[in-house]
Enzyme design. Structure first.
Site, PDB file in Angstrom:
ATOM      1  N   TYR A 131      -9.761 115.595   7.897  1.00 30.02           N
ATOM      2  CA  TYR A 131      -8.452 115.265   7.334  1.00 30.02           C
ATOM      3  C   TYR A 131      -7.423 115.913   8.251  1.00 30.02           C
ATOM      4  CZ  TYR A 131      -4.842 114.952   3.612  1.00 30.02           C
ATOM      5  OH  TYR A 131      -3.716 114.692   2.872  1.00 30.02           O
ATOM      6  N   LYS A 159      -9.357 111.072   9.362  1.00 31.45           N
ATOM      7  CA  LYS A 159      -8.259 110.515   8.572  1.00 31.45           C
ATOM      8  C   LYS A 159      -6.979 111.087   9.141  1.00 31.45           C
ATOM      9  CE  LYS A 159      -6.258 110.669   3.902  1.00 31.45           C
ATOM     10  NZ  LYS A 159      -4.913 111.178   4.307  1.00 31.45           N
TER      11      LYS A 159
END
Length: 265
Positions: A131, A159
């Site tokens: 992330y 991501k």
């Protein structure tokens, strides 16, 4: 890891503040025909504020009602050790992957960020999605560090929620060996040929997200701009707006939030 739309799930709550399994089941019933994977307990799921009990209940309910869809467990915890502890629980609950930030703190070095993900890749027992962004952790991997992290055998995706579409495009062009996923709705169309979208919008407009990713819309920019405005997706409390929309449509029994316990409608 599949390409396509990954729904960053809200966390349905009952009137008493517990995770509502029936709410999870209704939500997933609306998503299953349109999305390619499910991601509970990340930012849209208010993962920073979930107790361990709520986190486990939400992940367990998602796995139970996912059908054939893979489930990636979001883990928003400040240290490597805490993320690994949650990852082991996630594996036991049947999750198919792990999505985690770098360790929390403005002073975290690039070397510490790399070692964090190396430890997760080696010891979590799950494929890892990075992330990438500063909102949760207060720091982020730079481009070269991120490429090194993507070389780790168990790292399968990034991501990118950096807020910089040029960074996302650069990452795509570098062919890092891991899937590149766009994580902010308003930048989806500027992010290049990404492998997937990880978006809160999929909770309320899963078919629209699928059409955006597949390039099936005549005017995708207008459709996306309208959706972002309709659901408050550029606001700091976007998850509240999404929950309220789901509550008003009858999918959720409340629009209660984890951080304050309030009902916003």
């Amino acid at each position: 890891m599949n390409q396509g739309v990954i729904a960053a799930l809200v966390t349905p709550l009952s009137e008493t503040g517990e995770v509502s399994e029936s709410g999870v089941a209704r939500l997933l019933d609306t998503l299953r025909p349109h999305v390619d994977a499910l991601l509970p307990n990340l930012s849209t799921g208010e993962g920073r504020w979930l107790t361990d009990h709520q986190w486990e209940a939400m992940l367990g309910a998602t796995v139970k009602h996912a059908g054939e869809l893979p489930v990636l467990a979001g883990v928003l915890r400040p240290t490597t050790e805490q993320v690994l502890e949650r990852a082991r629980v996630a594996a036991d609950l049947g999750a198919h992957g792990l999505v985690a930030t770098s360790p929390y703190g403005a002073g975290v070095t690039q070397g510490e960020i790399y070692r964090h993900f190396a430890d997760l890749a080696e010891h979590s027992g799950l494929p890892v999605v990075v992330y990438h962004g500063t909102e949760v952790s207060g720091n982020s991997a730079d481009f070269d560090t991120l490429l090194r992290i993507c070389e780790l055998p168990s790292v399968v995706g990034v991501k990118d929620s950096s807020g910089d579409a040029a960074f996302t495009r650069r990452l795509v062009e570098a062919r890092p060996g891991a899937r590149v996923l766009a994580g902010l709705e308003h930048l989806l169309l500027d992010s290049g040929a990404v492998d997937g979208y990880v978006v809160a919008l999929a909770n309320v407009e899963p078919a629209l997200c699928a059409d955006l990713f597949a390039g099936r819309l005549a005017d995708p920019e207008a459709a996306l701009t309208a959706a972002c405005a309709r659901y408050g997706l550029e606001k700091d409390d976007w998850y509240r707006w999404v929950k309220t929309a789901l509550y008003r449509s009858g999918v959720l029994e409340t629009d209660r939030t984890v951080d304050t316990g309030e009902v916003s409608s």
